[in-house]
Design an enzyme around this catalytic site. Structure first.
Site, PDB file in Angstrom:
ATOM      1  N   SER A  18       0.788  -1.226   0.000  1.00  0.00           N
ATOM      2  CA  SER A  18       0.000   0.000   0.000  1.00  0.00           C
ATOM      3  C   SER A  18       0.819   1.275   0.000  1.00  0.00           C
ATOM      4  O   SER A  18       0.305   2.333  -0.368  1.00  0.00           O
ATOM      5  CB  SER A  18      -0.937   0.010   1.212  1.00  0.00           C
ATOM      6  OG  SER A  18      -0.189  -0.016   2.422  1.00  0.00           O
ATOM      7  N   HIS A  39      -5.415  -3.290  -2.680  1.00  0.00           N
ATOM      8  CA  HIS A  39      -5.087  -2.291  -3.702  1.00  0.00           C
ATOM      9  C   HIS A  39      -4.960  -2.876  -5.104  1.00  0.00           C
ATOM     10  O   HIS A  39      -4.585  -2.165  -6.034  1.00  0.00           O
ATOM     11  CB  HIS A  39      -3.802  -1.567  -3.305  1.00  0.00           C
ATOM     12  CG  HIS A  39      -3.919  -0.851  -2.001  1.00  0.00           C
ATOM     13  ND1 HIS A  39      -4.420   0.423  -1.893  1.00  0.00           N
ATOM     14  CD2 HIS A  39      -3.628  -1.246  -0.738  1.00  0.00           C
ATOM     15  CE1 HIS A  39      -4.427   0.792  -0.621  1.00  0.00           C
ATOM     16  NE2 HIS A  39      -3.958  -0.210   0.101  1.00  0.00           N
ATOM     17  N   LYS A  84     -12.068   0.750  -1.872  1.00  0.00           N
ATOM     18  CA  LYS A  84     -11.030   1.394  -2.691  1.00  0.00           C
ATOM     19  C   LYS A  84     -11.486   1.409  -4.148  1.00  0.00           C
ATOM     20  O   LYS A  84     -12.331   2.208  -4.503  1.00  0.00           O
ATOM     21  CB  LYS A  84      -9.693   0.689  -2.454  1.00  0.00           C
ATOM     22  CG  LYS A  84      -9.247   0.807  -0.997  1.00  0.00           C
ATOM     23  CD  LYS A  84      -7.957   0.106  -0.717  1.00  0.00           C
ATOM     24  CE  LYS A  84      -7.475   0.339   0.704  1.00  0.00           C
ATOM     25  NZ  LYS A  84      -8.375  -0.241   1.741  1.00  0.00           N
TER      26      LYS A  84
END
Length: 377
Positions: free
Chosen positions: A178, A206, A234
Site C-alpha cells: 500500500s 489495492h 477502494k
C-alpha cells in the site's frame, strides 16, 4: 493530572513532525474535492476507478435502503444475514475465481478474523516485512510463531519454510503493497506453499478492481491453497471487505472467526451497492485503460518515483519535515498529496494516488509542480 503523559507524547510527536490531524472533506469523493473549505485536485484517494460517487452505485444503495432498511439488526449468525449479503458473496467469489466468499465490515477486520482463526500456538506465520499494519496486528494476536522475511525475498521465505516444524504454515503477504505500490510475486509464493505444505493469505486491497482485468492480483492462480482477501472501499468505491477461498475455509471462518461472529452485519444496502460496482468493474474496461495511461504519464514526466506500475506512486524524501513541507506547498497550489511518515513507512514519502477520474491535465500539472518544488530544494 491524569492526562499529562498523553499530552507529553503528543508534544513529542509534534516536535518530530509526526503529529497527525484529520482534514475535513466537504464534498463527495472524487478527482476534485473540497477540503477544509478549499477546492483541491485529489491525489490522496484510493478511489482508483472513480466509482465512489458513481450514479449507478448511488442508485443501488438507495434502492437497497428502500428494500432492506438501513441497519442489519444483528450479526450474520443471529438474524443479520440478508439475501443481499448472500448474493454479494456469491458474486464476489465467482468474480475472483473462488468457490466461496465471506463478507466483513472492513479489511482490518477481515485480516484479523482470518489469520487469528486459521493459526495459533504451535503454528507458524511467514510474513513480508512491508505488510500492512492490519496484517502485522493479526499475526501477533494469533499467538502463532511470527517470522518475517525481507521484502519479496523468496529465497529467504523458502529457507524459513524448509526449516519449520510448525503444524500449520501460513504465508501472509500484501498482493499490492500500500505504500510502495509494488506487487508480491503471488504465483511463485503459491508454488512455494505447494512445495512446503503451506497456505497463502493474500491481502489484495489495492489490486482488486485494478489488476487482472479487474479480477485482482490473483487472477489466473487456481491453487486451493490461496486464501484471497480484498477490500470494497477502494477501487470498488463502496465499503467493506471479503475473503474468498475453498468452501471448507469459509465454513471454518463462519464458525470460528471471532471478529466475524461477534459483529453486527454491515447494512444490506451496501451489498446492493457492491453488486452494482462489480458490474461496472467488469463492464467498463476504459476505467483501467485511463488509469494505466495516467500512471505512464506521471512516470514519464517525473523522475525519482519508486518502481510502481500501480496507481500508488511513492516519492521518497529526506525526512518528515521535508514530506510535510512538500505536501503543504502542493496544497497551496491546489494539489492534495499525503505526506506519509513513520511508523506507517520506514522512510518518509509523498504517496501519490491516481484515479481514472483524473484528467490528463491533472497529471501534467502535478508532475510540473512537483518537479519545480524539488528543483528548489
Amino acid at each position: 493530572m491524569p492526562f499529562d503523559a498523553l499530552e507529553a507524547d503528543l508534544e513529542a510527536r509534534r516536535a518530530a513532525d509526526l503529529y497527525r490531524r484529520r482534514r475535513i472533506l466537504g464534498s463527495p469523493q472524487g478527482a476534485i474535492v473540497d477540503v477544509d473549505g478549499r477546492r483541491l485536485v485529489n491525489f490522496c484517494s484510493n478511489d482508483y476507478l472513480g466509482l465512489a460517487s458513481h450514479p449507478d452505485i448511488i442508485a443501488a444503495a438507495q434502492a437497497g435502503a428502500a428494500r432492506w432498511g438501513v441497519g442489519s439488526g444483528a450479526s450474520h449468525l443471529v438474524c443479520g444475514h440478508s439475501a443481499a449479503h448472500e448474493a454479494m458473496e456469491a458474486r464476489l467469489a465467482a468474480f475472483v475465481g473462488k468457490p466461496a466468499a465471506l463478507s466483513l465490515s472492513t479489511g482490518y477486520m477481515a485480516n484479523l478474523a482470518a489469520i487469528t482463526a486459521l493459526v495459533g500456538r504451535g503454528d507458524a506465520i511467514f510474513a513480508d516485512k512491508l505488510n500492512h499494519a492490519s496484517l502485522n496486528d493479526a499475526c501477533q494476536l494469533s499467538h502463532a510463531t511470527f517470522k518475517r522475511f525481507p521484502h519479496n525475498d523468496l529465497e529467504r521465505l523458502e529457507r524459513l519454510l524448509a526449516t519449520t516444524e510448525a503444524r500449520r504454515r501460513l504465508i501472509v503477504v500484501d498482493a499490492v503493497f500500500s505504500m510502495d505500490g509494488d506487487s508480491a510475486p503471488l504465483a511463485e509464493i503459491v508454488r512455494l506453499a505447494e512445495r512446503y505444505d503451506a497456505w497463502v493469505y493474500a491481502d489484495d486491497a489495492h489490486g482488486f478492481g485494478v489488476l487482472g482485468d479487474g479480477h485482482g492480483s490473483a487472477a489466473g492462480i487456481a491453487s486451493p491453497r490461496l486464501i484471497y482477501m480484498a477490500t470494497l472501499g477502494k477501487a470498488a468505491g463502496v465499503a467493506g471487505a471479503f475473503i474468498a477461498a475453498e468452501p471448507v475455509v469459509i465454513d471454518y471462518l463462519v464458525n470460528v472467526a471471532r471478529p466475524y461472529i461477534y459483529t453486527t452485519a454491515a447494512p444490506p444496502l451496501l451489498a446492493e451497492a457492491v453488486l452494482a460496482s462489480v458490474e461496472l468493474i467488469e463492464r467498463e474496461h476504459w476505467r483501467r485503460e485511463a488509469l494505466a495511461a495516467h500512471i505512464a504519464r506521471l512516470r514519464a514526466l517525473l523522475s525519482g518515483l519508486l518502481p510502481s506500475q500501480t496507481p500508488i506512486q511513492p516519492l521518497v524524501v529526506a525526512d518528515n519535515a521535508a514530506a510535510l513541507a512538500l505536501s503543504q506547498r502542493l496544497r497551496d497550489d491546489g494539489l492534495w498529496v499525503s505526506a506519509i511518515r513513520p511508523p506507517t513507512v520506514p522512510t518518509p514519502r509523498l504517496r501519490i494516488c491516481l484515479s481514472a477520474a483524473h484528467e490528463a491535465g491533472d497529471i501534467t500539472r502535478l508532475a510540473t509542480t512537483l518537479a519545480s518544488l524539488l528543483d528548489k530544494q
